[in-house]
Design an enzyme around this catalytic site. Structure first.
Site, PDB file in Angstrom:
ATOM      1  N   THR A 197      10.681  36.003 -22.930  1.00  0.00           N
ATOM      2  CA  THR A 197       9.951  35.064 -23.769  1.00  0.00           C
ATOM      3  C   THR A 197      10.489  33.658 -23.591  1.00  0.00           C
ATOM      4  O   THR A 197      11.687  33.418 -23.729  1.00  0.00           O
ATOM      5  CB  THR A 197      10.071  35.465 -25.249  1.00  0.00           C
ATOM      6  OG1 THR A 197       9.544  36.792 -25.411  1.00  0.00           O
ATOM      7  CG2 THR A 197       9.316  34.495 -26.141  1.00  0.00           C
TER       8      THR A 197
ATOM      9  N   CYS B 221      32.304  23.431 -13.060  1.00  0.00           N
ATOM     10  CA  CYS B 221      32.055  24.838 -12.734  1.00  0.00           C
ATOM     11  C   CYS B 221      33.294  25.532 -12.195  1.00  0.00           C
ATOM     12  O   CYS B 221      33.372  26.755 -12.165  1.00  0.00           O
ATOM     13  CB  CYS B 221      30.930  24.945 -11.713  1.00  0.00           C
ATOM     14  SG  CYS B 221      29.390  24.227 -12.306  1.00  0.00           S
TER      15      CYS B 221
ATOM     16  N   GLN C 107      21.362  17.310  -9.398  1.00  0.00           N
ATOM     17  CA  GLN C 107      21.928  15.986  -9.635  1.00  0.00           C
ATOM     18  C   GLN C 107      21.016  14.853  -9.182  1.00  0.00           C
ATOM     19  O   GLN C 107      21.290  13.691  -9.460  1.00  0.00           O
ATOM     20  CB  GLN C 107      23.283  15.869  -8.920  1.00  0.00           C
ATOM     21  CG  GLN C 107      24.327  16.868  -9.364  1.00  0.00           C
ATOM     22  CD  GLN C 107      24.830  16.614 -10.776  1.00  0.00           C
ATOM     23  OE1 GLN C 107      24.730  15.496 -11.306  1.00  0.00           O
ATOM     24  NE2 GLN C 107      25.386  17.640 -11.403  1.00  0.00           N
TER      25      GLN C 107
END
Length: 358
Positions: free
Chosen positions: A222, A304, A167
């Site tokens: 990748t 969350c 943040q």
């Protein structure tokens, strides 16, 4: 719709979108780990992005791209030894406790002050750990922790200092005194699906993901040139606009506080990022408020932890009881928020709260 949930995610910056599109075309989809011309071009784009991201971080370290800041924090803590951290940390840190204890490591969570700030003095006298973890800016209440003081105390204990700067990165300076820094692209107007861990030279970590040995054998898999390019472009714009964005946010904060003056602020009024406004109102039904303000996108807590039904662990750490914690809302705003939209949203929210009789 008026978007006020900047702590959960941010709009993709036009510059980031343009940078990504270059690597989504029919002639630019090469694997950056391949030796041919397309691969080398993709690798060059990743290198540019790495430099752009690193420009907002301390010198004397390297940037390892990850799939998220959560992964970056897990990488930093994986088999790292004993950990000391604070009660207001993100679940990406706190939920590592079970893994640490299962592998015989100590994992201690220290309290914070009533304004939500971690206290470096709490580290004094502690049995030395290998890692001290503290976030720079809290994702739920916007409180800024005294990272230099915490890092000094950590180093006095012989520990590595891990800073969750998700943040803070791109908004305020990252202190040079830290050893590990976790960041995320989509919190600074970059794409979702990519984060990074900055690692000070000489700090040794163990890989969380094994395979092809990419990212210095710390994070196999990748890389996406498009995601890296978007992250890099977003970081470059943030670096250019850091003072302008901070001034804009401060103006928005003042405007919102004027409208919502009867609401109680959660967290420090002085030590905070002003793009995060966490407020409570006694007797408020937050779920009803969110439902009635359909045109305003804001949160009742951390994204969350949404849907858990539990009071915020951050607000609980401040000393709020469950009833007080459940009457809190979080408004997040920033670069692309206009004063007019913010004022309109705050008036709608306050009016809807009054209709509840609170």
């Amino acid at each position: 719709m008026i978007y006020l949930d900047y702590q959960a995610t941010t709009q993709l910056a036009p510059e980031a979108r343009e940078a990504m599109l270059r690597w989504l075309g029919d002639d630019s989809f090469g694997n950056p780990h391949s030796p041919h011309r397309m691969g080398r071009a993709a690798a060059a784009a990743v290198d540019v992005a790495r430099q752009q991201v690193a420009a907002l971080l301390p010198p004397g370290g390297r940037v390892v791209f990850t799939g998220s800041a959560t992964e970056a924090l897990n990488l930093a803590l994986y088999d790292s030894g004993d950990v000391l951290t604070f009660a207001t940390e993100h679940p990406a840190v706190l939920d590592c406790e079970r893994h640490a204890r299962r592998h015989g490591f100590r994992f201690e969570v220290l309290p914070v002050s009533a304004d939500g700030r971690a206290n470096a003095a709490a580290l004094a006298g502690q049995r030395p750990p290998q890692v001290v973890a503290a976030m720079q800016v809290n994702n739920e209440i916007g409180t800024i922790n005294p990272i230099p003081a915490i890092a000094a105390a950590a180093h006095d204990l012989g520990a590595v200092m891990l800073c969750d700067a998700v943040q803070g990165y791109g908004r305020i300076a990252i202190p040079d005194c830290v050893d590990l820094v976790a960041i995320s692209a989509h919190k600074i107007h970059g794409p979702k699906g990519i984060g990074a861990l900055w690692i000070r030279d000489g700090v040794k970590l163990f890989p969380l993901i094994r395979g092809g040995g990419q990212e210095g054998a710390l994070r196999s898999g990748t890389l996406s040139p498009a995601l890296c390019a978007g992250f890099g472009a977003a970081a470059a714009v943030a670096a250019q606009r850091i003072d302008e964005d901070a001034a804009h946010v401060a103006m928005l904060w003042d405007a919102a506080r004027d409208v919502l003056s009867r609401w109680t602020l959660n967290g420090s009024a002085e030590h905070r990022w002003k793009g995060n406004l966490n407020l409570r109102l006694a007797g408020l039904n937050v779920n009803r408020l969110i439902s009635e303000c359909r045109g305003v996108m804001f949160a009742g807590g951390s994204a969350c932890a949404s849907g858990s039904g539990r009071p915020s662990h951050v607000l609980s750490a401040l000393g709020l009881d469950p009833a007080e914690a459940k009457t809190s809302i979080r408004l997040g705003f920033g670069r692309y928020t206009s004063r007019e939209d913010l004022l309109s949203a705050c008036r709608q929210i306050d009016a809807a709260a009054r209709e509840q009789g609170v």
